[in-house]
Scaffold this motif. Structure first.
Motif, short mmCIF file in Angstrom:
data_model
loop_
_atom_site.label_atom_id
_atom_site.label_comp_id
_atom_site.label_asym_id
_atom_site.label_seq_id
_atom_site.Cartn_x
_atom_site.Cartn_y
_atom_site.Cartn_z
N THR A 689 0.84 -1.20 0.00
CA THR A 689 0.00 0.00 0.00
C THR A 689 0.87 1.25 0.00
OG1 THR A 689 -1.55 -1.26 1.37
CG2 THR A 689 -2.01 1.08 1.08
N PRO A 690 1.40 1.65 -1.15
CA PRO A 690 2.13 2.92 -1.19
C PRO A 690 1.25 4.06 -0.68
CG PRO A 690 2.48 1.69 -3.22
CD PRO A 690 1.40 0.97 -2.46
N ALA A 691 1.89 5.00 0.00
CA ALA A 691 1.25 6.12 0.69
C ALA A 691 0.88 5.76 2.12
CB ALA A 691 0.05 6.70 -0.05
N SER A 692 1.15 4.52 2.53
CA SER A 692 1.23 4.21 3.96
C SER A 692 2.72 4.16 4.29
CB SER A 692 0.57 2.88 4.29
OG SER A 692 1.41 1.81 3.89
N ASP A 693 3.05 4.04 5.57
CA ASP A 693 4.47 3.92 5.90
C ASP A 693 4.83 2.47 6.20
OD1 ASP A 693 3.34 3.49 8.41
OD2 ASP A 693 4.90 4.61 9.47
N GLU A 694 3.99 1.53 5.73
CA GLU A 694 4.18 0.13 6.06
C GLU A 694 4.62 -0.70 4.86
OE1 GLU A 694 0.87 -0.28 9.65
OE2 GLU A 694 0.69 -1.50 7.84
N TYR A 695 5.39 -1.73 5.17
CA TYR A 695 5.77 -2.76 4.21
C TYR A 695 5.31 -4.10 4.78
CZ TYR A 695 9.10 0.82 2.62
OH TYR A 695 9.68 1.99 2.18
N ALA A 696 4.64 -4.90 3.96
CA ALA A 696 4.28 -6.25 4.37
C ALA A 696 5.53 -7.13 4.32
CB ALA A 696 3.21 -6.81 3.45
N ILE A 697 5.70 -7.96 5.33
CA ILE A 697 6.88 -8.82 5.40
C ILE A 697 6.60 -10.13 4.67
CG2 ILE A 697 8.34 -10.19 6.95
CD1 ILE A 697 8.11 -7.95 9.00
N GLY A 698 7.54 -10.53 3.83
CA GLY A 698 7.47 -11.81 3.15
C GLY A 698 8.51 -12.75 3.72
N ARG A 699 9.54 -13.00 2.93
CA ARG A 699 10.70 -13.76 3.37
C ARG A 699 11.86 -13.35 2.46
NH1 ARG A 699 12.14 -19.29 0.80
NH2 ARG A 699 14.04 -18.03 0.86
N PRO A 700 13.07 -13.30 2.98
CA PRO A 700 14.19 -12.88 2.13
C PRO A 700 14.66 -14.00 1.20
CG PRO A 700 14.97 -13.31 4.34
CD PRO A 700 13.49 -13.52 4.37
N PHE A 701 15.34 -13.60 0.13
CA PHE A 701 15.95 -14.55 -0.80
C PHE A 701 17.44 -14.31 -0.95
CE2 PHE A 701 11.49 -14.77 -1.63
CZ PHE A 701 11.26 -16.09 -1.95
N VAL A 702 18.00 -13.49 -0.06
CA VAL A 702 19.45 -13.32 0.04
C VAL A 702 19.83 -13.52 1.50
CG1 VAL A 702 19.63 -11.80 -1.95
CG2 VAL A 702 19.26 -10.81 0.32
N ALA A 703 21.01 -14.08 1.73
CA ALA A 703 21.41 -14.38 3.11
C ALA A 703 21.64 -13.11 3.92
CB ALA A 703 22.67 -15.24 3.10
N LYS A 704 22.12 -12.07 3.24
CA LYS A 704 22.37 -10.82 3.93
C LYS A 704 22.30 -9.67 2.94
CE LYS A 704 25.45 -8.72 7.37
NZ LYS A 704 26.71 -8.91 8.14
N ALA A 705 21.67 -8.60 3.33
CA ALA A 705 21.60 -7.40 2.50
C ALA A 705 21.76 -6.19 3.40
CB ALA A 705 20.28 -7.32 1.75
N ALA A 706 22.67 -5.31 3.03
CA ALA A 706 22.89 -4.07 3.77
C ALA A 706 22.41 -2.92 2.89
CB ALA A 706 24.35 -3.90 4.12
N ILE A 707 21.36 -2.22 3.35
CA ILE A 707 20.80 -1.08 2.62
C ILE A 707 21.41 0.18 3.20
CG2 ILE A 707 18.69 0.10 1.93
CD1 ILE A 707 17.17 -2.49 2.67
N HIS A 708 22.20 0.86 2.39
CA HIS A 708 22.88 2.08 2.84
C HIS A 708 21.98 3.27 2.55
CE1 HIS A 708 26.29 -0.52 3.36
NE2 HIS A 708 26.28 -0.84 2.07
N LEU A 709 21.44 3.83 3.60
CA LEU A 709 20.42 4.85 3.47
C LEU A 709 21.04 6.24 3.32
CD1 LEU A 709 18.31 3.32 6.34
CD2 LEU A 709 17.71 3.24 3.91
N GLY A 710 20.25 7.16 2.77
CA GLY A 710 20.76 8.50 2.52
C GLY A 710 21.07 9.29 3.78
N ASN A 711 20.63 8.80 4.93
CA ASN A 711 20.89 9.49 6.19
C ASN A 711 22.13 8.96 6.89
OD1 ASN A 711 20.05 6.98 7.04
ND2 ASN A 711 18.16 7.69 8.04
#
Length: 783
Positions: A689-711
């Motif tokens: 639901t874009p325009a909410s601040d929520e993401y539905a959780i599924g399951r990952p398909f990578v062992a590890k992911a680091a998201i480097h945020l703009g902050n």
């Protein structure tokens, strides 16, 4: 996807070439940091229905310099929407503008072909080698990387190399020794071609050897004008400018020059230029700038962005641009998964495209020239597709660029003759393709998630104007009746549902801005989905003006003339992303909702059922992953307390709908939406639901992911053990604390930290089961 074909084109459903591609040279293995561009294979999706192109571009760049294997007439062009099909065996040239993964198309501007030896002026028949200037090639000679493409044109023995800057296409041609070298420029062909598509063109050779020109096409965006400027690293020995148009009653009077080679300029609707360089002892470099405004701006773009002659340096710059862009996420995964992940992220960063000259000039939807101040103007907006995941992905990964995107949307609305936001626009012009006013959730999603730097009041005015413009898609009746009547407007069920979601997203931004009267109006309109719900059949349906549902009703029917846009009742009856809890109640509660979802996925469906709706591909039962209306459906089990079933379906989709091959995309990528779905799902969460601040959780398909945020913070997702023997989520922790709910807040990601999934062999049927652990919906919170 992104185009209602109206039954005009033949079915290409399932037309996959079945050819595998080796992982690109230099592809990384697990745990190797940086240099993610080396893991990209741009050929993924270039076979079958993916409609991606393999050529050179940079993130969101104005230039997409790519080989064209065919530009057939519009009745046969669907397969070649990107100009290139992997199964083809010849190339007709290299043009500078392409869409990535579109269902309809245009572009293919400024086609260039290097020729050694005799010159033919027509492209010729692909089935008859030597019949024209096109050349055969082998995939064995291709090098396809992020920002670089190379191939040997075997009929000429010419090695062609391409790279790109933001506004410049760079070519390097190595000709065989002892043969005359030529460059042919053809302003006639166009992707999705037809007789008379080129309304007018001009071609000029300046005293310093710069070649400029413009052409106006009557294509998807009628009256589109594109200009260019071209320079060569070596001087011409001679040239010809030709107008190949025939069989017209009057051409006017002849200009100066007795021969084609004497002419400095040419005008007409079928222009070809041939530039001769004699027998070369070193490679010839060519650089081309484009402008949506005029030749002078194209020259200025060339002067500022295309100085010097150093192809290898430009290639290195393009790779570095991709390495910087892709470095926003580091993953730990096997080579094949890395290739899929970074190619998906690459495809998600191709559009929208820069559509502004170095002086700030851009073309608006009014066809007038405007000037951007303190922002960059972007176009190529496949909004029916990208609002779902591609634009939310950009909000997460690159909110600064999202600011420019939104300012571009507002600027387009302010210049629109209709006063509304773009629907499906490119190079500043509107095409009116698809349905909804989905620029609204793009803006609202960014605002709700904290993106600023744009005039929110101007944005709100633009959003309300778009949502209340009565002539668009029968909004007049929608505002009066609460639904779009099918006897007044085609595809009324889809339009009712999509308008209602857009209304909800507008209300969320209005509420956040303190505009409570506006919010109240559009929250009420957001409940209009209920007017499409038929409890007797258990499906969403279209109503007539008198309030009755249209009869007869077949939930399997799809295509133009049905109640739905590129779908049927099975696919569209789940489209209430703003009120899934309300939809669950309408369907009779959790158990019945889950049973119907299972029936959707488990149905036995013959793909030929959709032979006249080529965009409905990637079937798993009635679920069609190759088309956007299905993209949120696997996550809906979360809302009914059965997230383990979401995990099952995601594994099923990932295993069957994506592969590291040219035919490895189930449907049109649609300007990065299919790819953004993959990136989010691989990370383990999705913006239902874009325009909410929520993401539905599924399951990952990578062992590890680091998201480097703009902050300057990093959010890490990890999973263990991650393998086929452990497909289910056993438990989840956020920053070391148990997470019982099946959703994340955007603010939790921005704060940094770690989301960890403990995977197991059997489903955990208790995690996420209770009402309070499920993602939000308007019915539960009175929104």
């Amino acid at each position: 996807m992104s185009f209602q074909m109206r039954g005009l084109l033949p079915c290409l459903l399932g037309a996959l070439v079945g050819i595998t591609v080796a992982v690109p040279a230099g592809a990384r293995t697990a745990n190797i940091p940086a240099g993610h561009a080396a893991s990209v294979d741009p050929r993924i999706g270039s076979g079958g229905d993916g409609h991606t192109f393999p050529g050179a571009t940079v993130p969101f760049g104005m230039i997409q310099l790519s080989p064209d294997t065919a530009m057939p007439d519009v009745k046969h062009a669907y397969k070649w929407a990107a100009g290139y099909q992997y199964a083809d065996t010849s190339i007709m040239g290299f043009s500078h503008t392409h869409f990535s993964g579109s269902g309809h198309s245009d572009l293919g501007d400024v086609l260039v072909m290097p020729i050694a030896g005799d010159v033919k002026l027509e492209p010729g028949d692909p089935g008859k080698p030597g019949s024209g200037y096109r050349s055969r090639f082998s995939h064995d000679s291709e090098v396809v990387q992020a920002g670089y493409y190379a191939v040997t044109l075997s009929d000429y023995g010419v090695r062609a190399e391409l790279t790109a800057g933001r506004r410049i296409g760079w070519h390097r041609y190595t000709f065989p020794a002892g043969k005359p070298a030529h460059v042919l420029l053809d302003l006639r062909p166009s992707i999705y071609d037809y007789a008379g598509k080129v309304a007018w063109a001009s071609l000029r050779v300046h005293e310093d050897g710069t070649v400029t020109g413009c052409r106006t096409t009557r294509g998807w965006a009628p009256g589109r004008e594109l200009c260019f400027a071209m320079r060569f690293s070596q001087s011409m020995t001679s040239r010809e400018l030709l107008n190949r148009e025939a069989d017209i009653a009057y051409k006017g009077f002849k200009g100066p020059g007795n021969q084609a080679e004497d002419s400095d300029a040419q005008n007409g609707r079928a222009l070809v230029g041939v530039f001769d360089f004699g027998k070369l002892k070193r490679p010839l470099e060519v650089k081309v700038a484009i402008s949506p405004v005029n030749e002078a701006n194209a020259i200025a773009n060339l002067d500022q962005d295309g100085s010097g002659w150093d192809f290898d340096a430009r290639r290195a710059e393009a790779k570095a641009a991709w390495d910087r862009a892709l470095a926003v996420i580091d993953i730990d995964a096997p080579t094949t998964t890395r290739t899929l992940f970074y190619t998906a992220l690459y495809h998600a960063m191709l559009s929208p495209t820069l559509s502004m000259d170095v002086n700030g000039d851009y073309r608006g939807p009014d066809h007038a020239v405007h000037r951007a101040k303190d922002f960059e103007f972007y176009s190529t907006w496949s909004l029916w597709d990208v609002y779902r995941a591609q634009q939310p992905l950009m909000v997460l990964l690159n909110p600064g660029r999202s600011t420019d995107f939104i300012r571009s949307l507002i600027a387009a609305q302010q210049a629109s003759p209709f006063g509304i936001l773009p629907v499906w626009a490119y190079q500043g012009l509107e095409t009116w393709c698809m349905i909804g006013y989905h620029a609204v959730p793009v803006i609202a999603d960014a605002y709700i998630k904290g993106v600023r730097g744009f005039d929110a009041d101007a944005a709100m005015r633009a959003m309300v104007a778009s949502a209340t413009y009565a002539p668009y898609g029968d909004l007049a009746d929608y505002m009066k009746l609460g639904y779009v009547p099918i006897d007044k407007e085609p595809e009324g069920a889809s339009k009712t549902l999509e308008y209602a979601y857009d209304d909800w997203s507008l209300a969320q931004m209005a509420k956040a801005m303190g505009k409570h009267d506006v919010a109240a109006t559009f929250v009420k309109r957001a409940t209009n989905w209920r007017n499409a719900w038929d409890p007797q059949t258990g499906f969403m349906r279209a109503r007539l003006s008198d309030g009755k549902f249209r009869e007869p009703f077949n939930p399997e029917a799809a295509g133009y003339g049905s109640d739905y846009t590129e779908g049927n009742a099975w696919q569209y009856s789940w489209y209430v992303p703003q009120d899934v809890a309300g939809l669950i109640r309408a369907m009779g509660g959790d158990a019945k909702f889950i049973a119907k979802l299972d029936a959707l996925f488990d149905a036995k469906v013959d793909a030929s059922h959709f032979k006249n709706v080529e965009d409905i591909t990637g079937l798993i039962g009635w679920y069609a992953h190759g088309n956007e209306p299905s993209h949120h459906i696997a996550y809906l089990y979360d809302y009914a307390g059965a997230p383990w079933k979401t995990q099952e379906r995601l594994k099923q989709i990932m295993d069957t709908q994506y592969a590291a091959r040219p035919d490895g995309m189930a449907g049109n990528d649609d300007l990065g939406q299919m790819s953004a779905w993959y990136v989010f799902s691989a990370l383990g969460f999705y913006p239902v639901t874009p325009a909410s601040d929520e993401y539905a959780i599924g399951r990952p398909f990578v062992a590890k992911a680091a998201i480097h945020l703009g902050n300057a913070r990093t959010f890490t997702v990890s999973a263990s053990p991650l393998d086929d023997a452990h497909p289910y989520v056993g438990a989840v922790t956020l920053n070391g604390k148990p997470l019982e709910r099946t959703y994340l807040h955007h603010t939790e990601i921005l704060a940094g930290g770690e989301l960890h999934f403990s995977m197991q062999a059997e489903p955990n049927r208790d995690w996420g089961k209770s009402d309070v652990t499920r993602p939000a919906a308007m019915s539960r919170y009175g929104q």
